[in-house]
Design an enzyme around this catalytic site. Structure first.
Site, PDB file in Angstrom:
ATOM      1  NE  ARG A  87      -1.606  33.500 -14.059  1.00  0.00           N
ATOM      2  CZ  ARG A  87      -0.765  34.225 -13.338  1.00  0.00           C
ATOM      3  NH1 ARG A  87      -0.107  33.698 -12.334  1.00  0.00           N
ATOM      4  NH2 ARG A  87      -0.574  35.486 -13.617  1.00  0.00           N
ATOM      5  CG  ASP A  88      -2.450  36.394 -10.187  1.00  0.00           C
ATOM      6  OD1 ASP A  88      -2.341  37.626 -10.185  1.00  0.00           O
ATOM      7  OD2 ASP A  88      -1.786  35.664  -9.433  1.00  0.00           O
ATOM      8  CG  HIS A 279      -1.236  42.298 -11.982  1.00  0.00           C
ATOM      9  ND1 HIS A 279      -1.754  41.293 -12.756  1.00  0.00           N
ATOM     10  CD2 HIS A 279      -1.221  41.806 -10.721  1.00  0.00           C
ATOM     11  CE1 HIS A 279      -2.029  40.236 -12.000  1.00  0.00           C
ATOM     12  NE2 HIS A 279      -1.710  40.522 -10.773  1.00  0.00           N
ATOM     13  CG  HIS A 281      -1.372  41.808  -5.683  1.00  0.00           C
ATOM     14  ND1 HIS A 281      -0.620  40.721  -5.312  1.00  0.00           N
ATOM     15  CD2 HIS A 281      -1.838  41.507  -6.914  1.00  0.00           C
ATOM     16  CE1 HIS A 281      -0.639  39.809  -6.271  1.00  0.00           C
ATOM     17  NE2 HIS A 281      -1.351  40.263  -7.249  1.00  0.00           N
ATOM     18  CB  CYS A 312      -0.922  38.609  -0.202  1.00  0.00           C
ATOM     19  SG  CYS A 312       0.794  39.109  -0.132  1.00  0.00           S
ATOM     20  CG  ASN A 321      -4.960  39.119  -8.064  1.00  0.00           C
ATOM     21  OD1 ASN A 321      -4.006  39.705  -8.560  1.00  0.00           O
ATOM     22  ND2 ASN A 321      -5.041  37.791  -8.035  1.00  0.00           N
TER      23      ASN A 321
END
Lengths: 377, 484
Positions: A87-88, A279, A281, A312, A321
């Site tokens: 997803r992300d 979470h 980055h 990003c 990520n």
């Protein structure tokens, strides 16, 4: 994999410290760099190096009073990895990834041992065309066992669509930054929380777990630094409305251990630590050190994305990520259980990178792949 | 004014370390995004505040450029964290200063700026009873020792100042296939020095047959040996290399041994013991000329041939180098396989035989693990870190994989931790940019890539640099310097 008889021998020698999971989850590559300083481990090493293991209490044996013990003493014995790649990771891809590829990716991720894989998002295709096939993806993964598949639902409409498609867990996301909330989801923080209260309430009626995300927990591309108290406020709201877990996201990756500590410190005053996830980055390369800091503070759930999928959007070309392979490599080296098979995970990463036509963003994957290629020559 | 007298007094003290450690944590705390209100520090001694907010107090003395034990903050600490005693003498003088600060800080631009910044509430267990921060919630709530215990434990060992040893021009460039012109190397070194890096490894006096990239070592050394404000060590694998280095004007040399027998044989064509004998001769010659020697130990975690390396072996080699006169031993994870778990065990073994202040860490980012490895090293008291601008220097054992950790990424993390480095990140990035452009590829530093590509107005890059890198301490320093 280690033969069953050798597993028994290792288990007997190490006593209670070697759990079945720690022995089963090994593969040769991760063994090669396990801590051989443990004399019991060294005795078991053969020329192949295939006899080490990781235990849940690697550092408790001979160094109870050593100052270095304090550095690693509070680390959790097990870390749950929430894989957000499908997803992300994929949502920012320009080229639409076919549903079959997404489904295959999810299957490979589950087979590597990941127990939570964020499958897709029920947002308007107008905003995220990449995930327009959310319903088809959920349909296709209904029968996969051994993992949970939360899906993002920005509002009640998305929630209803997700439930209809067969989703068994949903996720909602708020921001700790007002400006980011308005630019990202078109409403203020309070409005978004009101919206999510409806989603959480509907989910509760259907006994569906809800995962909460908070974005911009350290910094916002517009506002700059975000006060930890704000993050704590939003986390508390999400927790009070029934989220089973709150994932704290450093959306633009500016956090360092120095900024992570006060943020987590504030949040754990209002939300139990076992309900929190991080979470991070890797935009500034700080993700792994931030994760380590979080583990030292007692967090035991980490979000990551296979191959470091997901750039990003605020710094074109910069990374986003943190790569799951890099996280698993670090956790393996720390003797922390994840139940993830690094080799199988790398296969999944390889698969999606081949489709996307680019190299993995995971340094571990690149290094191990190169090493294997060199050894074959 | 009394502060000038105080500075003079501190600098002239025989053991200024007595003034240090109880303020160390507060200093660190002050760097972590917490706006500070001077009026709310009732029992903080004057020295606390000076150490904390003065831009000048933390600069190393010129005569102690890392060769002895006076590198950290210009005081005589045997380790960066060895200053354990409170310095009581000045508490009585806290009042005049505090009153004055209160007058200035209230309602001024300082307060407005501070209030616009993050109002983190950092509290530490043993300071809660006497020192606290504005807008904090818990001067009376420091009962929550679980939380504060965690924070306290995390920050306790981290040094206030970290010396960065830049290895880009040597370790970074030596693996480049295309020969980099001498003028480019020299310009790179100049830019690195001007960014504030105190130590820049300039080149290596090895046989051009083995490392053709560094065949111009003499020319590079002659061009940079007069550069001020930085030390420029050079690698010398044997007496011949040492003599050539000295003839070229080198004022500091480095030797390198391996903790892995196989790697020693394949890399420098001799066993570990033979290499130590060789370096003994080099160290002896260097001592006669009062040339400081830096020692490197490679493969401190793993070897591409042998696999995992026992920490005891690393400790043995480190101890031998230390005994033969190396003032600093850099522990290198040559193939980057280390993780915090293996690094801690290795450091524990080495620190049992070599003092922490004599150690440096040299991690490779091949598996992306270098920053967490550096973090745990700092937590264990190490205060010198090797890194390479733009992450120059790949891994010869995993083609295409990354090698050295990027200096920009390290500085970014240290800035965020409130650890001083004296390195100007934008200038450093410009040096990285310069060499990356010459090499025709993107920087290996994620920080550099991100900051150069932030898709906002140009000023926002500067905004990120200042906002997320302990802005409070910067502004407090500026205020302090202006006011006095």
């Amino acid at each position: 994999m280690i033969a069953a008889r050798r597993l028994d021998k290792i288990s007997r020698l190490m006593g209670s410290r070697a759990t079945p999971y720690s022995l089963k989850a090994l593969n040769k590559e991760s063994l090669l760099w396990t801590e051989f300083w443990n004399p019991k481990v060294r005795l078991l090493c053969n020329n192949d190096g295939v006899a080490a293991f990781s235990s849940t209490s690697h550092y408790s044996s001979n160094c109870n009073h050593s100052p270095t013990n304090k550095v690693l003493r509070n680390l959790p014995g097990y870390v749950k990895i929430v894989e957000v790649g499908p997803r992300d990771g994929l949502q920012n891809e320009k080229e639409i990834v076919p549903t079959t590829i997404k489904v295959q990716l999810i299957k490979m991720l589950v087979s590597s041992g990941l127990t939570v894989v964020e499958a897709t998002s029920f947002v308007s295709p107008k905003w995220v065309p990449q995930l327009a096939d959310a319903k088809d993806v959920i349909d296709a993964i209904q029968n996969i066992r051994g993992a949970r598949f939360p899906v993002l639902t920005p509002n009640l409409k998305g929630f209803e669509a997700a439930v209809e498609a067969g989703a068994k867990e949903v996720a909602i996301f708020a921001s700790a930054s007002e400006s980011f909330s308005k630019s990202n989801i078109n409403c203020s923080i309070e409005d978004s929380l009101a919206r999510y209260k409806d989603v959480a309430s509907a989910a509760r009626k259907l006994s569906l777990p809800v995962r909460g995300y908070i974005s911009c927990v350290v910094g916002c591309p517009v506002e700059g630094m975000v006060p930890p108290s704000k993050v704590a406020y939003v986390a508390k709201q999400l927790f009070d409305m029934g989220c089973s877990e709150i994932s704290l996201g450093d959306t633009i990756g500016v956090g360092t251990p120095g900024t992570i500590i006060p943020m987590i410190e504030n949040v754990i005053r209002v939300v139990p630590i076992d309900k929190l996830a991080v979470h991070f980055h890797d935009t500034y390369g700080q993700a792994l050190s931030n994760i380590l800091t979080s583990l030292q503070m007692g967090i035991s759930t980490v979000d990551s994305s296979v191959s470091g999928l997901g750039g990003c959007p605020y710094a074109k070309g910069a990374s986003g990520n943190v790569a799951t392979e890099d996280v698993v490599y670090m956790l393996n080296g720390l003797g922390i259980e994840t139940n993830v098979d690094l080799e199988k995970l790398m296969l999944a990463g390889d698969f999606i990178c081949k489709h996307l036509g680019r190299q993995s963003s995971s340094k571990t994957a690149v290094a191990l792949t190169s090493k294997k290629a060199n050894s074959k020559l | 004014m009394f502060l000038q007298k105080l500075y003079t007094r501190l600098n002239n003290m025989e053991n200024p370390s007595k003034a240090c450690n109880s303020f160390r944590l507060l200093f660190t705390m002050s760097s972590l995004e917490e706006p500070l209100g001077f009026d709310k520090l009732p029992s903080m001694s004057t020295i606390d505040r000076i150490q904390r907010f003065s831009a000048g107090a933390c600069r190393p003395r010129g005569d102690d450029m890392g060769l002895g034990n006076c590198w950290i903050d210009g005081r005589s600490c045997s380790t960066s964290n060895s200053c354990d005693e409170d310095y009581e003498e000045y508490t009585g003088e806290a009042f005049p200063w505090r009153r004055h600060v209160k007058d200035v800080s209230e309602g001024g631009t300082f307060n407005r700026r501070a209030s616009s910044l993050s109002k983190n509430r950092m509290k530490f267990e043993y300071v809660c009873d006497s020192r606290y921060l504005p807008d904090h919630q818990c001067s009376c709530k420091c009962n929550d020792r679980g939380i504060h215990g965690i924070t306290n434990k995390f920050l306790k060992g981290i040094p206030k100042f970290v010396k960065i040893v830049e290895v880009g021009p040597r370790d970074g460039l030596q693996n480049e296939k295309n020969i980099v012109p001498t003028s480019i190397k020299v310009e790179l070194i100049r830019r690195l020095v001007s960014s504030g890096l105190p130590v820049v490894e300039a080149t290596s006096f090895v046989s051009p047959k083995w490392v053709p990239q560094l065949a111009d070592a003499t020319d590079v050394m002659k061009a940079v040996c007069d550069l001020e404000n930085a030390r420029l060590p050079v690698l010398t694998p044997n007496i011949k290399g040492f003599e050539a280095a000295v003839a070229a004007g080198a004022k500091e040399i480095a030797v390198f041994a391996s903790a892995s027998e196989c790697f020693s044989k394949s890399n420098i064509n001799c066993s570990i013991e033979e290499s130590l004998v060789r370096y003994h001769a080099v160290c002896h010659a260097a001592k006669e000329l009062s040339v400081p020697i830096r020692g490197y130990v490679s493969c401190v975690v793993g070897c591409p041939v042998e696999g995992a390396i026992p920490p005891s072996k690393v400790a043995y080699v480190a101890k031998e180098l230390y005994r033969m006169g190396c003032f600093e031993i850099s522990l290198g994870d040559t193939i980057g396989v280390g993780t915090p778990g293996t690094v801690v065990a290795m450091l524990e073994a080495v620190m049992a035989v070599v003092p922490a202040e004599k150690l440096a860490v040299h991690f490779h980012d091949t598996y992306g693990q270098s920053l967490p490895n550096i973090l745990v090293s700092l937590q264990m008291g190490i205060s010198t870190v090797d890194s390479s601008v733009a992450g120059l220097g790949g891994c010869p054992y995993a083609k295409g994989a990354s090698g050295n950790v990027a200096t920009e990424d390290v500085v970014y993390m240290l800035n965020g931790l409130g650890v001083k480095t004296n390195v100007d990140l934008p200038k450093l990035m410009s040096a990285g940019d310069f060499i990356s452009e010459h090499l025709g590829r993107q920087s290996g530093s994620k920080t550099a890539v991100a900051l150069s590509r932030v898709q906002t107005q140009k000023c926002q890059s500067a905004f990120i640099l200042s906002s997320f890198q302990y802005p409070q301490i910067k502004h407090y320093q500026e205020w302090w310097v202006w006011h006095y």
